[in-house]
Design a protein around this motif. Structure first.
Motif, mmCIF file in Angstrom:
data_model
loop_
_atom_site.group_PDB
_atom_site.id
_atom_site.type_symbol
_atom_site.label_atom_id
_atom_site.label_comp_id
_atom_site.label_asym_id
_atom_site.label_seq_id
_atom_site.Cartn_x
_atom_site.Cartn_y
_atom_site.Cartn_z
ATOM 1 N N HIS A 261 0.835 -1.206 0.000
ATOM 2 C CA HIS A 261 0.000 0.000 0.000
ATOM 3 C C HIS A 261 0.871 1.256 0.000
ATOM 4 O O HIS A 261 0.598 2.206 -0.739
ATOM 5 C CB HIS A 261 -0.933 0.024 1.213
ATOM 6 N N GLU A 262 1.888 1.274 0.847
ATOM 7 C CA GLU A 262 2.780 2.433 0.892
ATOM 8 C C GLU A 262 3.463 2.647 -0.454
ATOM 9 O O GLU A 262 3.569 3.777 -0.930
ATOM 10 C CB GLU A 262 3.865 2.236 1.965
ATOM 11 N N GLU A 263 3.924 1.558 -1.054
ATOM 12 C CA GLU A 263 4.633 1.675 -2.326
ATOM 13 C C GLU A 263 3.705 2.155 -3.441
ATOM 14 O O GLU A 263 4.123 2.900 -4.321
ATOM 15 C CB GLU A 263 5.306 0.355 -2.675
ATOM 16 N N LYS B 114 11.550 1.430 -0.956
ATOM 17 C CA LYS B 114 11.296 0.046 -1.380
ATOM 18 C C LYS B 114 12.433 -0.877 -0.956
ATOM 19 O O LYS B 114 12.191 -2.007 -0.535
ATOM 20 C CB LYS B 114 11.100 -0.027 -2.898
ATOM 21 N N ALA B 115 13.662 -0.396 -1.058
ATOM 22 C CA ALA B 115 14.819 -1.205 -0.658
ATOM 23 C C ALA B 115 14.737 -1.535 0.832
ATOM 24 O O ALA B 115 15.004 -2.671 1.247
ATOM 25 C CB ALA B 115 16.116 -0.473 -0.982
ATOM 26 N N PHE B 116 14.347 -0.545 1.649
ATOM 27 C CA PHE B 116 14.168 -0.812 3.078
ATOM 28 C C PHE B 116 13.084 -1.874 3.271
ATOM 29 O O PHE B 116 13.259 -2.816 4.045
ATOM 30 C CB PHE B 116 13.780 0.456 3.855
ATOM 31 N N HIS B 117 11.955 -1.725 2.597
ATOM 32 C CA HIS B 117 10.848 -2.676 2.733
ATOM 33 C C HIS B 117 11.300 -4.094 2.403
ATOM 34 O O HIS B 117 10.984 -5.032 3.136
ATOM 35 C CB HIS B 117 9.682 -2.284 1.813
ATOM 36 N N TYR C 255 13.597 -5.359 5.117
ATOM 37 C CA TYR C 255 12.852 -5.580 6.356
ATOM 38 C C TYR C 255 12.041 -6.872 6.288
ATOM 39 O O TYR C 255 12.047 -7.672 7.224
ATOM 40 C CB TYR C 255 11.929 -4.391 6.660
ATOM 41 N N LYS C 256 11.342 -7.087 5.172
ATOM 42 C CA LYS C 256 10.521 -8.296 5.021
ATOM 43 C C LYS C 256 11.392 -9.546 5.083
ATOM 44 O O LYS C 256 11.012 -10.525 5.729
ATOM 45 C CB LYS C 256 9.747 -8.265 3.696
ATOM 46 N N LYS C 257 12.550 -9.485 4.440
ATOM 47 C CA LYS C 257 13.457 -10.637 4.438
ATOM 48 C C LYS C 257 13.920 -10.947 5.867
ATOM 49 O O LYS C 257 13.898 -12.102 6.303
ATOM 50 C CB LYS C 257 14.653 -10.335 3.529
ATOM 51 N N GLN C 258 14.335 -9.928 6.596
ATOM 52 C CA GLN C 258 14.802 -10.129 7.967
ATOM 53 C C GLN C 258 13.674 -10.603 8.887
ATOM 54 O O GLN C 258 13.886 -11.466 9.733
ATOM 55 C CB GLN C 258 15.424 -8.855 8.515
ATOM 56 N N LEU C 259 12.478 -10.049 8.719
ATOM 57 C CA LEU C 259 11.343 -10.469 9.544
ATOM 58 C C LEU C 259 11.034 -11.943 9.301
ATOM 59 O O LEU C 259 10.783 -12.698 10.246
ATOM 60 C CB LEU C 259 10.108 -9.603 9.246
ATOM 61 N N LYS C 260 11.082 -12.349 8.050
ATOM 62 C CA LYS C 260 10.837 -13.759 7.698
ATOM 63 C C LYS C 260 11.905 -14.649 8.342
ATOM 64 O O LYS C 260 11.586 -15.686 8.931
ATOM 65 C CB LYS C 260 10.829 -13.924 6.184
ATOM 66 N N GLU C 261 13.169 -14.238 8.257
ATOM 67 C CA GLU C 261 14.258 -15.023 8.856
ATOM 68 C C GLU C 261 14.100 -15.138 10.368
ATOM 69 O O GLU C 261 14.261 -16.219 10.936
ATOM 70 C CB GLU C 261 15.616 -14.390 8.519
ATOM 71 N N GLY D 234 13.306 -6.381 18.781
ATOM 72 C CA GLY D 234 14.368 -5.538 18.225
ATOM 73 C C GLY D 234 14.094 -5.188 16.776
ATOM 74 O O GLY D 234 14.356 -4.066 16.334
ATOM 75 N N HIS D 235 13.538 -6.145 16.051
ATOM 76 C CA HIS D 235 13.219 -5.890 14.649
ATOM 77 C C HIS D 235 12.024 -4.945 14.529
ATOM 78 O O HIS D 235 11.975 -4.116 13.621
ATOM 79 C CB HIS D 235 12.963 -7.213 13.909
ATOM 80 N N ILE D 236 11.090 -5.036 15.448
ATOM 81 C CA ILE D 236 9.960 -4.101 15.470
ATOM 82 C C ILE D 236 10.484 -2.691 15.758
ATOM 83 O O ILE D 236 10.008 -1.715 15.172
ATOM 84 C CB ILE D 236 8.903 -4.524 16.521
ATOM 85 N N ALA D 237 11.492 -2.576 16.612
ATOM 86 C CA ALA D 237 12.081 -1.265 16.911
ATOM 87 C C ALA D 237 12.666 -0.620 15.648
ATOM 88 O O ALA D 237 12.587 0.599 15.479
ATOM 89 C CB ALA D 237 13.149 -1.400 17.994
ATOM 90 N N VAL D 238 13.221 -1.437 14.755
ATOM 91 C CA VAL D 238 13.735 -0.932 13.480
ATOM 92 C C VAL D 238 12.585 -0.336 12.669
ATOM 93 O O VAL D 238 12.714 0.736 12.066
ATOM 94 C CB VAL D 238 14.439 -2.061 12.684
ATOM 95 N N LEU D 239 11.440 -1.023 12.679
ATOM 96 C CA LEU D 239 10.265 -0.532 11.960
ATOM 97 C C LEU D 239 9.765 0.785 12.567
ATOM 98 O O LEU D 239 9.421 1.715 11.836
ATOM 99 C CB LEU D 239 9.146 -1.575 11.976
ATOM 100 N N ILE D 240 9.761 0.873 13.879
ATOM 101 C CA ILE D 240 9.318 2.099 14.561
ATOM 102 C C ILE D 240 10.198 3.273 14.127
ATOM 103 O O ILE D 240 9.713 4.356 13.824
ATOM 104 C CB ILE D 240 9.371 1.938 16.100
#
Length: 139
Positions: free
Chosen positions: A68-70, A85-88, A91-97, A117-123
């Motif tokens: 939606h953001e993109e 988009k590169a961040f997204h 982020y998705k790859k790391q969240l999946k891992e 910690g990964h949620i903090a990156v999103l914040i």
């Protein structure tokens, strides 16, 4: 994150995280609610009951939200779209891992700390990059 009652830490869409875009802000609230559900269940010793469905929801909702953001960025000719988009994607790859490393039958505090910690990156991304997007969309 905000302290509630001096004990729990909850994610909520505070003024410093609002982008001013109703869709983006609403979806950020949904993401925070999903994370809060995981934390709440784990703090009550019920993490095993909900962790799999909660993480699956989080993964799918992050994908939906980022798309939606993109689309908003593409439609508005947002100048930083490629960086965003590169961040997204990262982020998705790391969240999946991270989520693949969490054993659904026995999540540990360490597992939840990694996820948190990964949620903090999103914040931080919301506080800086999504606010820039929101400001651009208002112009």
């Amino acid at each position: 994150m905000k302290k509630n009652g001096g004990i729990d830490m909850k994610y909520e869409l505070t003024k410093d995280l609002e982008t001013g875009n109703a869709v983006i802000d609403s979806e950020h609230t949904e993401l925070f609610n999903a994370v809060n559900n995981i934390v709440d269940a784990c703090s009550k010793g019920q993490g095993r009951n909900i962790i799999e469905s909660a993480i699956n929801f989080l993964l799918s909702y992050v994908n939906l939200h980022f798309s939606h953001e993109e689309k908003l960025q593409s439609d508005s000719k947002y100048p930083d779209i490629e960086k965003h988009k590169a961040f997204h994607e990262s982020y998705k790859k790391q969240l999946k891992e991270i989520s693949e490393q969490i054993p659904f039958d026995n999540p540990t505090i360490t597992d939840l700390v990694k996820l948190n910690g990964h949620i903090a990156v999103l914040i931080n991304h919301i506080r800086i990059e999504d606010k820039k997007l929101g400001k651009f969309l208002k112009q």
